[in-house]
Scaffold this motif. Structure first.
Motif, mmCIF file in Angstrom:
data_model
loop_
_atom_site.group_PDB
_atom_site.id
_atom_site.type_symbol
_atom_site.label_atom_id
_atom_site.label_comp_id
_atom_site.label_asym_id
_atom_site.label_seq_id
_atom_site.Cartn_x
_atom_site.Cartn_y
_atom_site.Cartn_z
ATOM 1 N N ARG A 157 -0.797 -0.884 -5.591
ATOM 2 C CA ARG A 157 -1.197 -2.075 -5.398
ATOM 3 C C ARG A 157 0.218 -2.683 -6.148
ATOM 4 N NH1 ARG A 157 -7.124 -1.883 -6.773
ATOM 5 N NH2 ARG A 157 -8.191 -0.014 -6.046
ATOM 6 N N LEU A 158 -0.424 -3.943 -7.302
ATOM 7 C CA LEU A 158 0.191 -5.022 -7.359
ATOM 8 C C LEU A 158 1.398 -4.875 -8.641
ATOM 9 C CD1 LEU A 158 -0.779 -8.666 -5.465
ATOM 10 C CD2 LEU A 158 0.770 -6.870 -4.572
ATOM 11 N N GLU B 86 -2.253 -12.462 -9.222
ATOM 12 C CA GLU B 86 -1.260 -10.897 -9.101
ATOM 13 C C GLU B 86 0.134 -11.413 -8.530
ATOM 14 O OE1 GLU B 86 -2.842 -7.429 -9.469
ATOM 15 O OE2 GLU B 86 -4.136 -8.349 -10.367
ATOM 16 N N TRP B 87 -0.063 -12.024 -7.431
ATOM 17 C CA TRP B 87 0.731 -12.141 -5.769
ATOM 18 C C TRP B 87 1.632 -13.007 -6.705
ATOM 19 C CZ3 TRP B 87 2.808 -9.418 -2.917
ATOM 20 C CH2 TRP B 87 4.000 -9.848 -1.618
ATOM 21 N N PRO C 48 -8.810 -5.673 -11.305
ATOM 22 C CA PRO C 48 -9.604 -6.402 -10.199
ATOM 23 C C PRO C 48 -10.330 -7.012 -10.371
ATOM 24 C CG PRO C 48 -9.571 -4.003 -9.893
ATOM 25 C CD PRO C 48 -8.613 -4.320 -10.478
ATOM 26 N N ASP D 29 -12.811 -13.423 -6.545
ATOM 27 C CA ASP D 29 -11.294 -12.188 -5.674
ATOM 28 C C ASP D 29 -10.083 -13.277 -5.348
ATOM 29 O OD1 ASP D 29 -12.377 -10.492 -6.391
ATOM 30 O OD2 ASP D 29 -13.596 -10.159 -4.691
ATOM 31 N N THR E 80 0.803 -1.610 0.306
ATOM 32 C CA THR E 80 0.021 -0.066 -0.237
ATOM 33 C C THR E 80 0.720 1.028 -0.251
ATOM 34 O OG1 THR E 80 -0.127 -0.428 1.545
ATOM 35 C CG2 THR E 80 -1.877 -0.869 1.270
ATOM 36 N N GLY F 167 -8.348 -5.355 -2.552
ATOM 37 C CA GLY F 167 -7.547 -4.044 -2.735
ATOM 38 C C GLY F 167 -6.816 -3.867 -3.153
ATOM 39 N N LEU F 168 -5.334 -4.591 -3.300
ATOM 40 C CA LEU F 168 -3.916 -4.709 -3.778
ATOM 41 C C LEU F 168 -3.857 -5.290 -5.141
ATOM 42 C CD1 LEU F 168 -2.349 -6.357 -0.840
ATOM 43 C CD2 LEU F 168 -2.140 -3.908 -1.393
ATOM 44 N N LEU F 169 -5.441 -5.269 -6.139
ATOM 45 C CA LEU F 169 -5.243 -5.638 -6.789
ATOM 46 C C LEU F 169 -5.124 -4.768 -8.304
ATOM 47 C CD1 LEU F 169 -8.141 -8.651 -7.234
ATOM 48 C CD2 LEU F 169 -6.035 -9.272 -7.020
ATOM 49 N N ALA F 170 -4.817 -5.150 -8.927
ATOM 50 C CA ALA F 170 -4.080 -4.487 -10.262
ATOM 51 C C ALA F 170 -5.272 -4.213 -11.302
ATOM 52 C CB ALA F 170 -2.381 -4.515 -10.525
#
Length: 228
Positions: A26-27, A118-119, A77, A111, A20, A72-75
Motif C-alpha cells: 500500500r501507499l 495519498e498518492w 481506505p 475513493d 503492490t 486497493g493501494l490505499l493505506a
C-alpha cells in the motif's frame, strides 16, 4: 518517455517496483520508507507500473479503467471525504470520473479523492527527497474497460489487438484489447489521448508509454480468433 513540455529526462538511475511489491502493498509507511531508501542509495527515479485497478489475474496492464487509481493501494481506505472534495474532483476530472463512478458504484468518487490525496502526498515526499516518479501508460485500454463502453465510437468493431508472428512466436501474440479507430479519434481532436496523458502527468513526473509504436502501426486480429 514524456514529461514537462520542452524538458529532457535527466541522466540518472532508479528502481522499477510496483507499490503492490512493497511490504503491505500500500501507499503508507512502507512506501515512504522505500522512497527514503532510494534517496539514501543515490537513486533519482522510482518507476511504477500502471496504478489503475488490476484485472482478475492481478495485471495492471488490463485495468478496468485507463484513468482511475486503484483503491486497493490505499493505506487509509476509510479516511473521511468531504462532499466538497468530491464535487471538486468531479469538476476537475469530468472527462472520465463520471463514467468510472457509474461503473464502480457507490463510494467510487470518494475513493478517487482518497487516492489523489495519498498518492499526491507520497509523490510530494519523494520529490522533496530528490526522487522523481516514472509512470507507465499501456498503449491500449483493458478489454471491456469503462472507456471502451463509454466511448464505443473511438474503437473498431470486430477486431482486437495483438502482435504478428515473429522470431519469438510462430503464432504471434493475441492480446485481446480493443483496437482504436484512429480516424474517429482525429475527428474528436485526440481528446482521449490528451486527457489520458494529462491524467498520467498529474500523477507522475514522467511517463513511459508501453508499446508506443502503436501510434505508428498496429496489428489487428478478427475477434474470436484463437491466435494472432
Amino acid at each position: 518517455m514524456t514529461g514537462a513540455i520542452g524538458a529532457e529526462l535527466p541522466r540518472g538511475s532508479g528502481v522499477l517496483l510496483h507499490p503492490t511489491s512493497l511490504p503491505g502493498g500500500r501507499l503508507g509507511v512502507g512506501a515512504r520508507r522505500f522512497v527514503e531508501w532510494l534517496a539514501e542509495a543515490g537513486q533519482s527515479f522510482w518507476q511504477v507500473l500502471p496504478l489503475g485497478p488490476p484485472d482478475r489475474r492481478g495485471s495492471p496492464y488490463r485495468s478496468r479503467s485507463a484513468f482511475a487509481g486503484w483503491p486497493g493501494l490505499l493505506a487509509r481506505p476509510d479516511a473521511p471525504v468531504d462532499p466538497a472534495e468530491e464535487r471538486a474532483l468531479l469538476e476537475a476530472e469530468g472527462y472520465w470520473l463520471g463514467d468510472w463512478a457509474r461503473a464502480a458504484g457507490r463510494g467510487a468518487v470518494a475513493d478517487q479523492v482518497r487516492f489523489r490525496r495519498e498518492w499526491g502526498e507520497l509523490r510530494a515526499y519523494a520529490n522533496r527527497l530528490g526522487v522523481a516518479i516514472l509512470g507507465d501508460v499501456p498503449i491500449y485500454v483493458g478489454p471491456g474497460s469503462v472507456e471502451e463502453r463509454a466511448h464505443p465510437r473511438l474503437f473498431q468493431r470486430g477486431f482486437v489487438s495483438g502482435v504478428p508472428p515473429d522470431a519469438f512466436s510462430d503464432d504471434g501474440q493475441l492480446w485481446g484489447n480493443a483496437v482504436y479507430d484512429w480516424a474517429a479519434m482525429r475527428r474528436d481532436g485526440w481528446r482521449f489521448w490528451v486527457e489520458r496523458l494529462r491524467r498520467a502527468l498529474d500523477l507522475c513526473d514522467w511517463v513511459r508509454i508501453d508499446h508506443f509504436r502503436g501510434f505508428v502501426a498496429y496489428w489487428r486480429v478478427p475477434a474470436g480468433r484463437r491466435s494472432a
